[in-house]
Every structure is written in C-alpha cells, then in structure tokens.
Design a protein around this motif. Structure first.
Motif, PDB file in Angstrom:
ATOM      1  N   GLU A  32     -45.161  57.200  47.603  1.00  0.00           N
ATOM      2  CA  GLU A  32     -43.982  56.328  47.678  1.00  0.00           C
ATOM      3  C   GLU A  32     -43.422  56.122  46.277  1.00  0.00           C
ATOM      4  O   GLU A  32     -44.105  55.622  45.384  1.00  0.00           O
ATOM      5  CB  GLU A  32     -44.364  54.983  48.291  1.00  0.00           C
ATOM      6  CG  GLU A  32     -43.204  53.988  48.333  1.00  0.00           C
ATOM      7  CD  GLU A  32     -43.647  52.578  48.699  1.00  0.00           C
ATOM      8  OE1 GLU A  32     -42.826  51.651  48.520  1.00  0.00           O
ATOM      9  OE2 GLU A  32     -44.796  52.403  49.131  1.00  0.00           O
ATOM     10  N   PHE A  33     -42.178  56.491  46.099  1.00  0.00           N
ATOM     11  CA  PHE A  33     -41.528  56.336  44.800  1.00  0.00           C
ATOM     12  C   PHE A  33     -40.695  55.065  44.793  1.00  0.00           C
ATOM     13  O   PHE A  33     -39.659  54.982  45.455  1.00  0.00           O
ATOM     14  CB  PHE A  33     -40.620  57.538  44.508  1.00  0.00           C
ATOM     15  CG  PHE A  33     -41.121  58.420  43.405  1.00  0.00           C
ATOM     16  CD1 PHE A  33     -40.632  58.306  42.118  1.00  0.00           C
ATOM     17  CD2 PHE A  33     -42.104  59.357  43.649  1.00  0.00           C
ATOM     18  CE1 PHE A  33     -41.107  59.113  41.101  1.00  0.00           C
ATOM     19  CE2 PHE A  33     -42.586  60.172  42.653  1.00  0.00           C
ATOM     20  CZ  PHE A  33     -42.087  60.052  41.366  1.00  0.00           C
ATOM     21  N   GLY A  34     -41.162  54.047  44.057  1.00  0.00           N
ATOM     22  CA  GLY A  34     -40.381  52.837  43.883  1.00  0.00           C
ATOM     23  C   GLY A  34     -39.381  53.021  42.758  1.00  0.00           C
ATOM     24  O   GLY A  34     -39.589  53.832  41.861  1.00  0.00           O
ATOM     25  N   GLY A  35     -38.300  52.279  42.783  1.00  0.00           N
ATOM     26  CA  GLY A  35     -37.295  52.403  41.719  1.00  0.00           C
ATOM     27  C   GLY A  35     -36.530  53.709  41.822  1.00  0.00           C
ATOM     28  O   GLY A  35     -36.440  54.327  42.882  1.00  0.00           O
ATOM     29  N   PRO A 169     -48.294  70.041  49.407  1.00  0.00           N
ATOM     30  CA  PRO A 169     -49.368  69.075  49.145  1.00  0.00           C
ATOM     31  C   PRO A 169     -48.885  67.686  48.745  1.00  0.00           C
ATOM     32  O   PRO A 169     -49.529  66.692  49.061  1.00  0.00           O
ATOM     33  CB  PRO A 169     -50.155  69.721  47.996  1.00  0.00           C
ATOM     34  CG  PRO A 169     -49.761  71.151  47.983  1.00  0.00           C
ATOM     35  CD  PRO A 169     -48.372  71.210  48.508  1.00  0.00           C
ATOM     36  N   LEU A 170     -47.738  67.615  48.030  1.00  0.00           N
ATOM     37  CA  LEU A 170     -47.219  66.331  47.551  1.00  0.00           C
ATOM     38  C   LEU A 170     -45.910  66.024  48.251  1.00  0.00           C
ATOM     39  O   LEU A 170     -44.904  66.728  48.056  1.00  0.00           O
ATOM     40  CB  LEU A 170     -47.009  66.373  46.036  1.00  0.00           C
ATOM     41  CG  LEU A 170     -46.402  65.105  45.400  1.00  0.00           C
ATOM     42  CD1 LEU A 170     -47.288  63.894  45.649  1.00  0.00           C
ATOM     43  CD2 LEU A 170     -46.177  65.310  43.899  1.00  0.00           C
ATOM     44  N   VAL A 171     -45.920  64.983  49.073  1.00  0.00           N
ATOM     45  CA  VAL A 171     -44.715  64.566  49.783  1.00  0.00           C
ATOM     46  C   VAL A 171     -44.203  63.291  49.133  1.00  0.00           C
ATOM     47  O   VAL A 171     -44.839  62.233  49.220  1.00  0.00           O
ATOM     48  CB  VAL A 171     -44.989  64.327  51.279  1.00  0.00           C
ATOM     49  CG1 VAL A 171     -43.688  63.952  51.994  1.00  0.00           C
ATOM     50  CG2 VAL A 171     -45.613  65.567  51.913  1.00  0.00           C
ATOM     51  N   VAL A 172     -43.080  63.386  48.447  1.00  0.00           N
ATOM     52  CA  VAL A 172     -42.474  62.255  47.758  1.00  0.00           C
ATOM     53  C   VAL A 172     -41.510  61.563  48.716  1.00  0.00           C
ATOM     54  O   VAL A 172     -40.604  62.199  49.263  1.00  0.00           O
ATOM     55  CB  VAL A 172     -41.728  62.720  46.488  1.00  0.00           C
ATOM     56  CG1 VAL A 172     -40.890  61.581  45.905  1.00  0.00           C
ATOM     57  CG2 VAL A 172     -42.715  63.234  45.447  1.00  0.00           C
ATOM     58  N   ALA A 203     -50.226  56.924  48.033  1.00  0.00           N
ATOM     59  CA  ALA A 203     -50.216  56.272  46.718  1.00  0.00           C
ATOM     60  C   ALA A 203     -48.807  55.799  46.427  1.00  0.00           C
ATOM     61  O   ALA A 203     -47.844  56.202  47.095  1.00  0.00           O
ATOM     62  CB  ALA A 203     -50.709  57.218  45.621  1.00  0.00           C
ATOM     63  N   LYS A 204     -48.702  54.946  45.405  1.00  0.00           N
ATOM     64  CA  LYS A 204     -47.409  54.344  45.076  1.00  0.00           C
ATOM     65  C   LYS A 204     -47.100  54.548  43.601  1.00  0.00           C
ATOM     66  O   LYS A 204     -47.964  54.374  42.743  1.00  0.00           O
ATOM     67  CB  LYS A 204     -47.436  52.848  45.410  1.00  0.00           C
ATOM     68  CG  LYS A 204     -46.089  52.154  45.288  1.00  0.00           C
ATOM     69  CD  LYS A 204     -46.137  50.763  45.876  1.00  0.00           C
ATOM     70  CE  LYS A 204     -44.759  50.110  45.857  1.00  0.00           C
ATOM     71  NZ  LYS A 204     -44.760  48.784  46.486  1.00  0.00           N
ATOM     72  N   GLY A 281     -51.560  52.446  42.667  1.00  0.00           N
ATOM     73  CA  GLY A 281     -50.549  52.935  41.753  1.00  0.00           C
ATOM     74  C   GLY A 281     -50.979  54.170  40.976  1.00  0.00           C
ATOM     75  O   GLY A 281     -52.166  54.417  40.764  1.00  0.00           O
ATOM     76  N   VAL A 282     -49.988  54.959  40.541  1.00  0.00           N
ATOM     77  CA  VAL A 282     -50.267  56.142  39.723  1.00  0.00           C
ATOM     78  C   VAL A 282     -49.457  56.126  38.425  1.00  0.00           C
ATOM     79  O   VAL A 282     -49.220  57.148  37.819  1.00  0.00           O
ATOM     80  CB  VAL A 282     -49.973  57.443  40.504  1.00  0.00           C
ATOM     81  CG1 VAL A 282     -50.927  57.619  41.663  1.00  0.00           C
ATOM     82  CG2 VAL A 282     -48.526  57.471  41.003  1.00  0.00           C
ATOM     83  N   ASN A 283     -49.031  54.937  38.020  1.00  0.00           N
ATOM     84  CA  ASN A 283     -48.149  54.850  36.855  1.00  0.00           C
ATOM     85  C   ASN A 283     -48.926  54.867  35.542  1.00  0.00           C
ATOM     86  O   ASN A 283     -49.849  54.084  35.344  1.00  0.00           O
ATOM     87  CB  ASN A 283     -47.308  53.574  36.929  1.00  0.00           C
ATOM     88  CG  ASN A 283     -46.395  53.422  35.732  1.00  0.00           C
ATOM     89  OD1 ASN A 283     -45.849  54.391  35.242  1.00  0.00           O
ATOM     90  ND2 ASN A 283     -46.248  52.204  35.257  1.00  0.00           N
TER      91      ASN A 283
END
Length: 493
Positions: A32-35, A169-172, A203-204, A281-283
């Motif tokens: 999940e992409f915030g912002g 593999p990575l779904v944004v 993940a976020k 989170g992954v930031n």
C-alpha cells in the motif's frame, strides 16, 4: 540550496528493503502506497535533497517485478471529488496516473472501484474505462467494517469482492487521494490469494511520520502541520514499544486500527507477521538523512508555510479556525513564529513604505529582494522580475521590459478583455519577457535563470490572485501570503 538528505542512498536502501519484504512472504507482496508516488513536494521541502519523483524512481529499480493497481472510491466519483493540488476530479486523475505509469514502462493491472453500491457516476466511469480498454474490478461496502472480523473475512465480506488477477511479485496499490480504500484492497486480495493457495503478504509505504526520528522532531511536526485538516496526530507506537522495547513514531489512525488489522491477517492466513503498525512499514527515509540541522531548518520553515496557507484559507472560506490554532501550537513546539522567513518582514516593510501591496523573496544565496505594486505591474510580477535580476546578476535599476512593451498589453486587458485590473500578472510578465528575449540579450539572460528560483520562499503582504499563485507554484517557488485582501469587498476572485 543546502542538502540534508542523500537521495541516491535512499533509493538504494528503499529498493533493497522492499525486496527483502517480498522474500519474507515467499515472493508475493501487496504494498500500500500512502501519499504521492511522484510530485511529492512536501517531502522535497522538508528533506532537502529528496527529489519529488524519488519514490517512482525507486520503483523503476524494481520495474520488472512491479504491477500497479489504482483504487478509487465510488463515493468520490459520485461526489466529483477534486484533487486540491491539481484541480481535477479523482476519476480523471486515475487516467492521468495510468498515463504516467505506462509512459514510464510500468504494468498497470487494473482499476479497483471500492465502496461500489450502484452509484450512477461510478457506473458511467466504469463504462468509460471499458471503452478505453481498461480492466476494472468492483469492491463492495462490507457491513460491520472494520470491526466485525468474522463477517469481513468471509465469503460474504472480502469474498464478494472481485479478485484482481496479478502476475508480478510486487503489487503496488495506489490511489488519487486518501480514503480510496487502498488497505482494504490489499487485504481483500490477500483473502482471495489465500483461498487460491497462494502465499502473499501486505506492507505499507508511508514516508511520514518518519518512524525512527523523535516524536517532536521538526520533520514529524511538519507532517502534523501538513495533515492538520485530517486531524492526524503523531504518537509513540505502543505496540512496538511493548513488543521490542523500542520507541518509534506512528500516527494515530494506524495505531488505532492495528489490533483490527492484525486480527484480520490472523484470520486470513492463521497468524500475523506483524506485532506493531511500525512493523508494517517499509520506509527508510530516516536512514538517508545526512545533515539533521538542514532538515530541521527546512521542516520548521514548512510548518510556518502551512500556518499561512491555512490562515489564508480561513480568510477565504470563514471556516477552519481550530486548524489555525493547532498550527500555532505546532509552531510553538518547533520553536518558531510567523516571522521565521526574512521575506515576511521585508514584504510588510515594503508595503508600509509604498502604501500598496508588496512581496519579497529569499534568493538561493540568502539575499532578499522585494517587489512593489506599480501602475503597470502587480506585486507578484514586480517581485518576479527583481528576483530574476537578482539570480542573473543584473542591476535592479535596469528596466529589462520597457513600458512601451507593457502598456499595449495593459490596454488590451482593460479595453478589449474588460478587466478592471490593468496590471500584468506574473504569467503575462513572463510572456512579455520571453517575447523581448527574441531581440534583447538581457531579457534572454533572465529567461535562462527562471529555474534558479525553484525552492525559493516568497511572501506577499496580501493574498495574491490565483493566477499569480499558480505560476509561482509551477516554477517551484514556495508562496505565503498575509491573510488579508488588498481591497475590502465580499467577493474575491
């Protein structure tokens, strides 16, 4: 401009961290992409060195593994909700986002219309997508969401949502704005993947607040200032502190919803991989700060900007006084006041001396130039010209555009276009300067230095026109105005 953030380091760290998270879940991650994925000007202002397109550039490092889903709330379509920064509706922004993603080589798998309940405008939008050959899927309101876990994680909850077939593999999962249903889309996909025997994780990615900076660090306080209209608040993550004995920062909504989210993941896959919202989170932004003093100074300035933007909005609409009061508290927390920028005192002094609206700008070398209202140029136009002279090294007393070139434009505005204001706006002034540059080397010299004003701070003694404000923001100039109008009247354009 002083640099406090290592952009290249951030891109490398962030891409590596996301790869590790994909591996953690066996090769499939819903992120999940915030912002904002790009045009993140808040981040570039508070973290000098962060480029507005950094996040999308980071994803390009993973482009062969990335698939993008764009979520949009059917209620936002029905209400014709508009993005404040772009002035376009959310449904139009979905198409804009798709064009940008595709032009950069990204695979856009589908559009998910969330909270769908037969809204006529949502149906019309779906037909529009069909005509463009764009795949869309429907997700429905779920009774008892988000607390009735038994119902939500069942064939009558997430199970009723249409599944989005993905191949990477990575779904944004991204969206035009908040409240679009990104998290619910991710969890719905996890439910369907699990039913199909596919192991996948969630993940976020939220840039702010920065989890490994102190709670009252100016960068985190600036995030509260930026979201004052949402009533967000940064808090210590109590779940992370209990699980690991480590103090980290999150924001209230994520902390409040975490027990529910954890219970959903446990119901979907049997266990939760996370013990805290910080875990999700992954930031890695905090790890790329290379000069804390620089980012602190930049963040304090951003808090003041947010104060003036909100104060101006209150003046325009008559609502939002509580937000101004909160921003005053945030300024106190950060140890600053409304006069932090030297441009403010310079603009107010210029107005006092001339008796008319004025502006001032801090140039990249720290010098402050001013602009006054004249018979031919407004304060924004005058300031633009003087700022360009300043960065180009041209004497302030030289008239680069002659009155003979400006006066016919002024007459056209009043005599043919029936404008009550004969003075040139800043965009008209730049056009006049550009025309003059065809025969005048000095005008051409100023045009060459337009980009040098990006990132500068400008302040005006009155609320400037939307035309001038838009031009300044297009050039990347940070604009603040004293919350008062030039003229006392009820209607202002």
């Amino acid at each position: 401009m002083r640099i406090g953030f290592d952009n290249d380091k951030y891109i490398a760290l962030q891409a590596e961290h996301i790869r590790n998270r994909i591996d953690q879940f066996g090769g499939k991650l819903y992120l999940e992409f915030g912002g904002k994925l790009f045009d993140d000007y808040h981040a570039s202002r508070v973290l000098p060195g962060f480029e507005p397109d950094t996040k999308i550039r980071m994803l390009k490092n993973l482009i062969d593994d990335v698939e993008i889903i764009v979520a949009i709330n059917a209620n936002d379509i029905e209400k014709s909700k508009v993005r404040g920064d772009l002035g376009i509706t959310y449904d139009d922004d979905v198409l804009r986002l798709m064009d940008i993603f595709r032009s950069m080589g990204f695979l856009v798998g589908s559009i998910v219309i969330t909270h769908y309940a037969n809204q006529p405008a949502a149906d019309a939008f779906r037909h529009r997508l069909d005509s463009l050959g764009i795949t869309s899927r429907l997700h429905y309101p779920i009774a008892g969401y988000p607390y009735d876990i038994d119902h939500i994680v069942s064939d009558e909850g997430y199970g009723k949502n249409e599944f989005v077939e993905t191949s990477r593999p990575l779904v944004v999962v991204t969206a035009p704005g908040p409240g679009s249903g990104k998290m619910a889309t991710c969890l719905s996909q996890l439910y369907h993947e699990h039913k199909r025997g596919v192991t996948a994780g969630y993940a976020k990615y939220e840039t702010f607040p920065v989890w490994n900076l102190p709670l009252k660090h100016p960068v985190n306080v600036a995030y509260e200032a930026a979201t004052v209209d949402l009533d967000d608040a940064n808090i210590i993550d109590p779940f992370h502190l209990e699980a690991y004995g480590q103090t980290t920062v999150n924001y209230n909504r994520d902390v409040e919803i975490f027990p529910v989210l954890k219970a959903m993941m446990e119901r979907i896959s049997g266990s939760s991989p996370y013990q805290s919202p910080t875990d999700m989170g992954v930031n890695m932004a905090g790890s790329a700060i290379v000069d804390d003093e620089v980012v602190c100074d930049a963040a304090r300035m951003e808090i003041v900007r947010r104060y003036f933007q909100t104060a101006v909005e209150v003046k325009r609409t008559g609502v939002g006084h509580a937000q101004v009061e909160k921003l005053e508290l945030l300024m106190n927390q950060a140890g600053v006041n409304a006069s932090l920028s030297p441009a403010r005192s310079a603009a107010l002094l210029k107005e006092e001396m001339t008796g008319r609206p004025a502006g001032a700008m801090v140039l990249p070398n720290g010098a402050v130039v001013t602009g006054k209202t004249s018979t031919l140029l407004g304060a924004a136009s005058s300031l633009m010209m003087n700022a360009l002279k300043g960065v180009a090294g041209v004497d302030d007393g030289i008239d680069v555009i002659s009155d003979n070139a400006i006066e016919p434009i002024c007459r056209l505005k009043t005599e043919r276009l029936h404008s009550k204001n004969p003075r040139l706006h800043s965009d008209e002034t730049l056009i006049a300067l550009s025309i003059s540059s065809a025969t005048d080397p000095l005008a051409a010299q100023l045009i060459e230095h337009v980009d040098d004003l990006r990132g500068c701070d400008a302040f005006f003694s009155v609320i400037i026109s939307s035309t001038d404000e838009k031009l300044y923001r297009t050039l990347g100039i940070n604009v603040c105005c004293e919350p008062k109008y030039e003229q006392h009247r009820y209607y202002h354009k």
